[in-house]
Design a protein around this motif. Structure first.
Motif, PDB file in Angstrom:
ATOM      1  N   TYR A 340       0.829  -1.210   0.000  1.00 55.88           N
ATOM      2  CA  TYR A 340       0.000   0.000   0.000  1.00 55.88           C
ATOM      3  C   TYR A 340       0.867   1.267   0.000  1.00 55.88           C
ATOM      4  CZ  TYR A 340      -4.259  -2.749   0.913  1.00 55.88           C
ATOM      5  OH  TYR A 340      -5.325  -3.608   0.816  1.00 55.88           O
ATOM      6  N   ASP A 341       1.963   1.256   0.728  1.00 56.84           N
ATOM      7  CA  ASP A 341       2.847   2.426   0.753  1.00 56.84           C
ATOM      8  C   ASP A 341       3.496   2.672  -0.608  1.00 56.84           C
ATOM      9  OD1 ASP A 341       2.407   3.203   3.395  1.00 56.84           O
ATOM     10  OD2 ASP A 341       3.950   1.856   4.186  1.00 56.84           O
ATOM     11  N   PHE A 342       3.854   1.598  -1.297  1.00 55.77           N
ATOM     12  CA  PHE A 342       4.428   1.765  -2.631  1.00 55.77           C
ATOM     13  C   PHE A 342       3.370   2.254  -3.626  1.00 55.77           C
ATOM     14  CE2 PHE A 342       8.234  -0.194  -1.100  1.00 55.77           C
ATOM     15  CZ  PHE A 342       9.227   0.143  -2.014  1.00 55.77           C
ATOM     16  N   ALA A 343       2.130   1.809  -3.465  1.00 52.51           N
ATOM     17  CA  ALA A 343       1.058   2.309  -4.328  1.00 52.51           C
ATOM     18  C   ALA A 343       0.867   3.808  -4.125  1.00 52.51           C
ATOM     19  CB  ALA A 343      -0.235   1.557  -4.039  1.00 52.51           C
ATOM     20  N   LEU A 344       0.936   4.252  -2.881  1.00 54.42           N
ATOM     21  CA  LEU A 344       0.781   5.677  -2.592  1.00 54.42           C
ATOM     22  C   LEU A 344       1.969   6.472  -3.134  1.00 54.42           C
ATOM     23  CD1 LEU A 344      -0.799   7.939  -1.138  1.00 54.42           C
ATOM     24  CD2 LEU A 344       0.619   7.480   0.876  1.00 54.42           C
ATOM     25  N   ALA A 345       3.183   5.948  -2.962  1.00 53.86           N
ATOM     26  CA  ALA A 345       4.362   6.642  -3.479  1.00 53.86           C
ATOM     27  C   ALA A 345       4.313   6.738  -5.002  1.00 53.86           C
ATOM     28  CB  ALA A 345       5.632   5.916  -3.026  1.00 53.86           C
ATOM     29  N   HIS A 346       3.758   5.717  -5.647  1.00 51.58           N
ATOM     30  CA  HIS A 346       3.580   5.750  -7.096  1.00 51.58           C
ATOM     31  C   HIS A 346       2.619   6.865  -7.480  1.00 51.58           C
ATOM     32  CE1 HIS A 346       2.168   4.357 -11.086  1.00 51.58           C
ATOM     33  NE2 HIS A 346       3.347   3.768 -11.181  1.00 51.58           N
ATOM     34  N   ARG A 347       1.544   7.008  -6.722  1.00 55.03           N
ATOM     35  CA  ARG A 347       0.573   8.078  -6.991  1.00 55.03           C
ATOM     36  C   ARG A 347       1.210   9.450  -6.800  1.00 55.03           C
ATOM     37  NH1 ARG A 347      -3.667  10.119  -2.509  1.00 55.03           N
ATOM     38  NH2 ARG A 347      -4.662  11.782  -3.711  1.00 55.03           N
ATOM     39  N   LEU A 348       1.996   9.626  -5.739  1.00 53.88           N
ATOM     40  CA  LEU A 348       2.581  10.926  -5.411  1.00 53.88           C
ATOM     41  C   LEU A 348       3.847  11.220  -6.199  1.00 53.88           C
ATOM     42  CD1 LEU A 348       2.162  10.820  -1.519  1.00 53.88           C
ATOM     43  CD2 LEU A 348       0.683  11.951  -3.184  1.00 53.88           C
ATOM     44  N   ARG A 349       4.321  10.240  -6.987  1.00 58.83           N
ATOM     45  CA  ARG A 349       5.568  10.392  -7.755  1.00 58.83           C
ATOM     46  C   ARG A 349       6.714  10.814  -6.826  1.00 58.83           C
ATOM     47  NH1 ARG A 349       4.618  10.476 -13.348  1.00 58.83           N
ATOM     48  NH2 ARG A 349       2.399  10.641 -13.888  1.00 58.83           N
ATOM     49  N   THR A 350       6.809  10.106  -5.701  1.00 57.47           N
ATOM     50  CA  THR A 350       7.846  10.406  -4.715  1.00 57.47           C
ATOM     51  C   THR A 350       9.228  10.392  -5.362  1.00 57.47           C
ATOM     52  OG1 THR A 350       6.460   9.410  -2.995  1.00 57.47           O
ATOM     53  CG2 THR A 350       8.809   9.686  -2.508  1.00 57.47           C
ATOM     54  N   ILE A 351       9.464   9.388  -6.213  1.00 59.16           N
ATOM     55  CA  ILE A 351      10.656   9.333  -7.054  1.00 59.16           C
ATOM     56  C   ILE A 351      10.190   8.806  -8.404  1.00 59.16           C
ATOM     57  CG2 ILE A 351      12.272   8.974  -5.138  1.00 59.16           C
ATOM     58  CD1 ILE A 351      12.302   6.009  -5.861  1.00 59.16           C
ATOM     59  N   SER A 352      11.110   8.652  -9.334  1.00 61.45           N
ATOM     60  CA  SER A 352      10.767   8.058 -10.629  1.00 61.45           C
ATOM     61  C   SER A 352       9.977   6.769 -10.423  1.00 61.45           C
ATOM     62  CB  SER A 352      12.047   7.759 -11.406  1.00 61.45           C
ATOM     63  OG  SER A 352      11.818   6.793 -12.406  1.00 61.45           O
ATOM     64  N   ARG A 353       8.855   6.656 -11.111  1.00 60.84           N
ATOM     65  CA  ARG A 353       7.994   5.498 -10.901  1.00 60.84           C
ATOM     66  C   ARG A 353       8.699   4.187 -11.233  1.00 60.84           C
ATOM     67  NH1 ARG A 353       1.956   7.533 -12.935  1.00 60.84           N
ATOM     68  NH2 ARG A 353       1.365   8.435 -10.914  1.00 60.84           N
ATOM     69  N   ASP A 354       9.456   4.169 -12.299  1.00 60.52           N
ATOM     70  CA  ASP A 354      10.170   2.960 -12.666  1.00 60.52           C
ATOM     71  C   ASP A 354      11.204   2.607 -11.592  1.00 60.52           C
ATOM     72  OD1 ASP A 354      10.848   0.959 -14.926  1.00 60.52           O
ATOM     73  OD2 ASP A 354      12.798   1.847 -14.442  1.00 60.52           O
ATOM     74  N   HIS A 355      11.947   3.591 -11.130  1.00 61.27           N
ATOM     75  CA  HIS A 355      12.947   3.373 -10.088  1.00 61.27           C
ATOM     76  C   HIS A 355      12.279   2.911  -8.797  1.00 61.27           C
ATOM     77  CE1 HIS A 355      16.886   5.025  -8.115  1.00 61.27           C
ATOM     78  NE2 HIS A 355      16.810   3.713  -8.109  1.00 61.27           N
ATOM     79  N   LEU A 356      11.150   3.508  -8.492  1.00 63.03           N
ATOM     80  CA  LEU A 356      10.401   3.138  -7.291  1.00 63.03           C
ATOM     81  C   LEU A 356      10.044   1.657  -7.299  1.00 63.03           C
ATOM     82  CD1 LEU A 356       8.583   4.053  -4.759  1.00 63.03           C
ATOM     83  CD2 LEU A 356       6.730   4.109  -6.447  1.00 63.03           C
ATOM     84  N   LEU A 357       9.416   1.201  -8.381  1.00 63.49           N
ATOM     85  CA  LEU A 357       8.933  -0.174  -8.422  1.00 63.49           C
ATOM     86  C   LEU A 357      10.074  -1.183  -8.500  1.00 63.49           C
ATOM     87  CD1 LEU A 357       5.812   0.305 -10.723  1.00 63.49           C
ATOM     88  CD2 LEU A 357       5.905   0.120  -8.227  1.00 63.49           C
ATOM     89  N   ARG A 358      11.158  -0.810  -9.162  1.00 67.43           N
ATOM     90  CA  ARG A 358      12.310  -1.710  -9.185  1.00 67.43           C
ATOM     91  C   ARG A 358      12.918  -1.869  -7.787  1.00 67.43           C
ATOM     92  NH1 ARG A 358      14.623  -2.811 -14.292  1.00 67.43           N
ATOM     93  NH2 ARG A 358      13.410  -1.900 -16.000  1.00 67.43           N
ATOM     94  N   SER A 359      12.863  -0.813  -6.976  1.00 69.46           N
ATOM     95  CA  SER A 359      13.404  -0.898  -5.619  1.00 69.46           C
ATOM     96  C   SER A 359      12.567  -1.796  -4.717  1.00 69.46           C
ATOM     97  CB  SER A 359      13.504   0.500  -5.001  1.00 69.46           C
ATOM     98  OG  SER A 359      12.229   0.984  -4.607  1.00 69.46           O
ATOM     99  N   MET A 360      11.390  -2.168  -5.187  1.00 68.84           N
ATOM    100  CA  MET A 360      10.509  -3.052  -4.419  1.00 68.84           C
ATOM    101  C   MET A 360      10.919  -4.518  -4.552  1.00 68.84           C
ATOM    102  SD  MET A 360       6.359  -3.052  -4.726  1.00 68.84           S
ATOM    103  CE  MET A 360       5.318  -3.972  -3.587  1.00 68.84           C
ATOM    104  N   THR A 361      11.798  -4.821  -5.496  1.00 74.45           N
ATOM    105  CA  THR A 361      12.150  -6.207  -5.811  1.00 74.45           C
ATOM    106  C   THR A 361      12.666  -6.996  -4.603  1.00 74.45           C
ATOM    107  OG1 THR A 361      12.654  -5.551  -8.083  1.00 74.45           O
ATOM    108  CG2 THR A 361      13.505  -7.678  -7.331  1.00 74.45           C
ATOM    109  N   PRO A 362      13.645  -6.500  -3.827  1.00 76.24           N
ATOM    110  CA  PRO A 362      14.105  -7.303  -2.674  1.00 76.24           C
ATOM    111  C   PRO A 362      12.989  -7.588  -1.665  1.00 76.24           C
ATOM    112  CG  PRO A 362      15.649  -5.522  -3.150  1.00 76.24           C
ATOM    113  CD  PRO A 362      14.424  -5.245  -3.959  1.00 76.24           C
ATOM    114  N   LEU A 363      12.066  -6.663  -1.518  1.00 76.72           N
ATOM    115  CA  LEU A 363      10.943  -6.879  -0.603  1.00 76.72           C
ATOM    116  C   LEU A 363      10.042  -7.995  -1.117  1.00 76.72           C
ATOM    117  CD1 LEU A 363      10.192  -3.100  -0.023  1.00 76.72           C
ATOM    118  CD2 LEU A 363      11.250  -4.671   1.620  1.00 76.72           C
ATOM    119  N   TYR A 364       9.789  -7.992  -2.416  1.00 76.95           N
ATOM    120  CA  TYR A 364       8.974  -9.058  -3.014  1.00 76.95           C
ATOM    121  C   TYR A 364       9.661 -10.409  -2.879  1.00 76.95           C
ATOM    122  CZ  TYR A 364       6.881 -11.995  -6.615  1.00 76.95           C
ATOM    123  OH  TYR A 364       6.301 -13.047  -7.288  1.00 76.95           O
ATOM    124  N   LEU A 365      10.961 -10.445  -3.115  1.00 74.38           N
ATOM    125  CA  LEU A 365      11.691 -11.709  -2.971  1.00 74.38           C
ATOM    126  C   LEU A 365      11.666 -12.190  -1.523  1.00 74.38           C
ATOM    127  CD1 LEU A 365      14.772 -11.039  -5.285  1.00 74.38           C
ATOM    128  CD2 LEU A 365      12.645 -12.248  -5.825  1.00 74.38           C
TER     129      LEU A 365
END
Length: 413
Positions: A340-365
């Protein structure tokens, strides 16, 4: 990419067919025998239906499956098309979306009452998917037919960990595979998708199809299928997949916020058919490599994660990074808040959206490793029970999402 829905002369009379009741977009690779079998199954649909099949590798000569016309049975013919055959349905979501839009455009030009899209590779023992997709469109007046695959425990984990449970929490319907990739779509629904594109609305046909049906309160039916063939998971190269799949999902989530903030407890969808048993399970996952990727991310991505996650979540993640591999568990409540926090950061464009979602990878693993431990170590639970607990955690955490969504500054990390 536009399909050219101008049918070839088929059948004994060579009659030109310029309309159809059903359009079937066959995007997966299939041998001629499988296609002929599919056509024979489609011809058993009730009523004298005209069924157009869109497929690149159409037979060069007519066969009984495509040319024979029998009183009271469906007439199946091929439509020349330039539809691509994706090797990996989960990759290239934008490209897949354009292909789906091509099928919708062909169905509209042929004035079809519905269309089916078959994008998955099928196992040999799989039941007739196209027929099962089409039947509810005509017999139950369904607007959207969704697949419920017989899935092995380590298959489809991105859908199982994020897409399906989040969709359930947001829209209060227990959808098992919201992004298909196999669908049955009514004329009413595919016209809405085409109209959205015509008005400049950047809907993603693959990610937005199910939310559009849910927001419009259209009739959705799930159909139990056999097993689709998933490509082997490349755990070392998940960042591009996460960015490609989650970005359109989070965009759609933002567009429908006014709707999903009003929904409450989820309800199941009508399901057609009995579940299909699996004859074997998927191989085990190397959790050590996954946990080590999580630990590395915890060391190197703190700066990015601190822009997205609140201090309490960062503190819990640091504690998890110090656990031995065999003791590693990522609690459902923490995982849900992270998504949910990453979804919100995506909405707010906290950082580059592509960079944001790629940084989620270790959490998903890390989640995958935790899930694998729950299923394979002492006191293991069944995949269905484990994923149901996760879905309930998504529903319980929805109030956290709504609060952060409405007042992001108040909860800013």
């Amino acid at each position: 990419m536009e399909a050219d829905p101008t049918p070839e002369p088929m059948g004994p009379t060579g009659e030109q067919v310029d309309s159809a009741d059903l359009v079937v977009g066959l995007l997966s690779e299939s041998d001629p025998n499988a296609i002929a079998k599919m056509c024979d199954e489609l011809r058993t649909l009730p009523g004298p239906l005209r069924i157009a099949v869109l497929h690149n590798d159409q037979p060069q000569s007519s066969s009984p499956a495509t040319s024979e016309t029998t009183q009271g049975r469906a007439f199946v013919f091929f439509v020349p098309s330039l539809l691509p055959k994706p090797e990996v349905p989960s990759a290239g979501v934008q490209s897949m979306s354009q292909t789906y839009q091509s099928v919708f455009a062909a169905a509209e030009k042929l004035q079809a009452r519905g269309c089916c899209i078959i994008a998955s590779k099928l196992e040999a023992a799989t039941p007739p998917w196209a027929w099962r997709m089409a039947q509810p469109l005509f017999e139950s007046q369904a607007d959207l037919v969704l697949p419920h695959y017989a899935r092995r425990k380590f298959e489809g984990l991105l859908n199982a960990s994020i897409l399906a449970p989040m969709m359930r929490a947001l829209y209060a319907k227990r959808v098992n595979n919201p992004m298909g990739p196999d669908f049955g779509v009514s004329r009413r629904l595919f016209q809405q998708m085409l109209a959205a594109k015509a008005t400049g609305n950047r809907l993603n046909s693959l990610a937005s199809l199910t939310p559009t049906a849910l927001c419009q309160n259209l009739q959705i039916i799930e159909v139990n299928f056999g097993t689709r063939i998933y490509p082997p998971a490349d755990w070392s190269n998940m960042s591009s997949v996460l960015a490609d799949v989650l970005s359109p999902v989070f965009v759609d989530m933002e567009q429908n916020a006014a709707f999903w903030q009003r929904t409450r407890v989820s309800a199941p969808l009508p399901v057609v058919g009995e579940p299909f048993p699996l004859d074997q399970d998927s191989p085990a996952v190397d959790t050590r490599a996954l946990v080590e990727s999580f630990q590395l991310g915890n060391r190197e991505l703190q700066e990015i994660w601190s822009l997205v996650l609140p201090p309490s979540s960062l503190f819990e993640l640091r504690k998890l990074s110090r656990l031995p591999v065999e003791q590693f568990r990522l609690p459902d409540e923490l995982w849900v808040r992270i998504v949910y926090d990453f979804a919100l950061a995506h909405r707010l464009r906290t950082i580059s959206r592509d960079h944001l979602l790629r940084s989620m990878t270790p959490l998903y693993l890390g989640w995958v490793a935790s899930y694998a431990h729950d299923l394979t170590l002492g006191g293991a639970v069944s995949p269905a029970r484990r994923l149901e607990s996760l879905s309930l955690a998504y529903e319980a955490g929805k109030s956290y999402l709504v609060s952060r969504w409405r007042w992001p500054d108040r909860f800013n990390p």
